[in-house]
Write a protein that holds these residues in place. Structure first.
Motif, PDB file in Angstrom:
ATOM      1  N   THR A 110       0.912  -1.190  -0.064  1.00 12.44           N
ATOM      2  CA  THR A 110       0.107   0.028   0.042  1.00 12.44           C
ATOM      3  C   THR A 110       0.704   1.435   0.005  1.00 12.44           C
ATOM      4  O   THR A 110       0.338   2.454   0.170  1.00 12.44           O
ATOM      5  N   GLU A 111       2.212   1.301  -0.094  1.00  7.52           N
ATOM      6  CA  GLU A 111       2.987   2.372   0.030  1.00  7.52           C
ATOM      7  C   GLU A 111       2.854   3.357  -1.079  1.00  7.52           C
ATOM      8  O   GLU A 111       3.339   4.196  -1.349  1.00  7.52           O
ATOM      9  N   GLY A 112       2.270   2.846  -2.345  1.00 10.13           N
ATOM     10  CA  GLY A 112       2.014   3.653  -3.724  1.00 10.13           C
ATOM     11  C   GLY A 112       0.721   4.112  -3.655  1.00 10.13           C
ATOM     12  O   GLY A 112       0.361   4.908  -4.623  1.00 10.13           O
ATOM     13  N   GLY A 113      -0.112   4.001  -2.419  1.00 11.99           N
ATOM     14  CA  GLY A 113      -1.451   4.562  -2.251  1.00 11.99           C
ATOM     15  C   GLY A 113      -2.835   3.664  -2.432  1.00 11.99           C
ATOM     16  O   GLY A 113      -3.832   3.849  -2.461  1.00 11.99           O
ATOM     17  N   LEU A 114      -2.360   2.402  -2.934  1.00  8.29           N
ATOM     18  CA  LEU A 114      -3.423   1.313  -3.105  1.00  8.29           C
ATOM     19  C   LEU A 114      -3.928   1.059  -1.780  1.00  8.29           C
ATOM     20  O   LEU A 114      -3.199   1.032  -0.588  1.00  8.29           O
ATOM     21  N   GLY A 115      -5.412   0.726  -1.838  1.00  6.10           N
ATOM     22  CA  GLY A 115      -6.028   0.463  -0.563  1.00  6.10           C
ATOM     23  C   GLY A 115      -6.171  -1.266  -0.542  1.00  6.10           C
ATOM     24  O   GLY A 115      -5.617  -1.669  -1.576  1.00  6.10           O
ATOM     25  N   LEU A 116      -6.247  -1.746   0.481  1.00  5.65           N
ATOM     26  CA  LEU A 116      -6.020  -3.285   0.853  1.00  5.65           C
ATOM     27  C   LEU A 116      -7.089  -4.014  -0.328  1.00  5.65           C
ATOM     28  O   LEU A 116      -6.589  -4.945  -0.802  1.00  5.65           O
TER      29      LEU A 116
END
Length: 360
Positions: A110-116
């Motif tokens: 999730t470091e690139g902004g993705l949600g779970l």
């Protein structure tokens, strides 16, 4: 007669313990790292594969963990996650794996902004694509995901809920992973109790680096359906005055209840659980008829495959087709899919193929 990797590749196999971020193709790591400007120890594909294996084999925990910093770094977008998952399914099918459960920790991507949810959906889409390609190439594979929570973090309930949310679309279970010492599974008891109430399946990394207390807690406090590794259960097996093995209470419980052990021989050598394949406890545990399964753990870091693991066991312990069939059926019996589907794979795929191999 010792069976070769190429011979074993033709046999159907089942895999229960394989980490998505530990199985990337070196060429893919190089390509994806270049695209995002992530520095690697080397950009030579063959050299990078060698580096991953040597670093994981060094005996240094720091170097071992560094290997994952490189793979996780290139798994931060939906496109990259989908590609890595697709290639994972294709590589396993190419090795003759007909059933696989591949685990990953959504919270690490999730470091690139993705949600779970986006992380899980990207991986499941990649698995589906890879399975379709494998089927078109005549090597069908049934692949499911295990969602892993990191035991040193505090997101296990969140990940458990995620596993339940996606259990009808490709997620087959839950897991916790990470350092055992200082982070007992009971820290995540609320997540395991939630999963039990939801009739969900879960495995727990236990009995790899840490011994019997970790296994006992995973089973008797948390209710694990399988043990991730579990190799240290051998610490509860002693030798009697007559030279025969004597099982302690915990080892007897594990064997009597047919609790599956997700053993990873080559990985255990790297982490110091055994000095060599020939000295690995899997020989004794198989002889004592524990519910033994053979797994890869991290294919990139151990430079391995299921076929290679089985070939090593064939050389060390004389395992032939009957033993490999037993190990494969053990794994299929222990899979986190429904009974009818497990039985169909055992009766229609695994047993007929091994019957031909045994008959010669």
């Amino acid at each position: 007669m010792t069976l070769s990797i190429e011979e074993i590749r033709q046999a159907p196999k089942a895999l229960l313990h394989d980490h998505l971020d530990g199985g990337l193709r070196p060429a893919t790591v190089v390509e994806l790292a270049d695209a995002i400007g992530h520095p690697l120890p080397t950009t030579d594909v063959s050299g990078l594969g060698d580096w991953f294996h040597a670093a994981a084999d060094s005996g240094s925990l720091e170097r071992y963990l560094e290997t994952f910093s490189h793979t996780v770094a290139v798994m931060q977008t939906e496109e990259n996650l989908r590609r890595v998952a697709r290639e994972c399914a294709e590589d396993l099918a190419d090795d003759g794996v007909v059933y696989a459960e591949v685990r990953f920790a959504p919270e690490l991507h999730t470091e690139g902004g993705l949600g779970l949810d986006a992380v899980v959906e990207a991986v499941l889409a990649g698995f589906a694509e890879g399975a379709r390609t494998a089927a078109e190439n005549g090597r069908p594979i049934r692949i499911g995901a295990l969602l892993t929570a990191m035991r040193h973090a505090a997101r296990s309930m969140e990940i458990a809920e995620l596993a339940v949310r996606y259990r009808d679309t490709g997620v087959v279970g839950f897991d916790i992973a990470g350092a055992e010492a200082g982070f007992p599974p009971t820290r995540h008891l609320d997540a395991f109790e939630y999963l039990q109430r939801e009739n969900a399946r879960f495995t727990i990394h236990a009995g790899e680096a840490f011994g019997l207390p970790s296994i006992w807690q995973a089973i008797q406090w948390c209710g694990a359906h399988r043990l991730g590794h579990g190799v240290r259960i051998v610490d509860d097996v002693t030798t009697g005055a007559d030279g025969e093995p004597v099982l302690g209470r915990l080892a007897a419980y594990v064997r009597d209840t047919r609790l599956p052990l997700e053993l990873c021989p080559s990985s255990n050598l790297q982490t110091g659980a055994a000095a060599s394949i020939s000295e690995h406890p899997i020989g004794l545990l198989a002889k004592l008829r524990f519910r033994v399964t053979v797994n890869t753990d991290n294919r990139l870091m151990s430079a391995t495959s299921v076929s290679r693991e089985m070939a090593l066991l064939s050389e060390a312990f004389g395992f032939g087709w009957p033993e490999l069939r037993w190990l494969t059926v053990n794994a299929m019996k222990s899979a986190f899919i429904d009974f009818d589907e497990r039985l169909a794979l055992i009766d229609d795929v695994v047993k007929p193929a091994y019957a031909k191999l045994i008959a010669g």
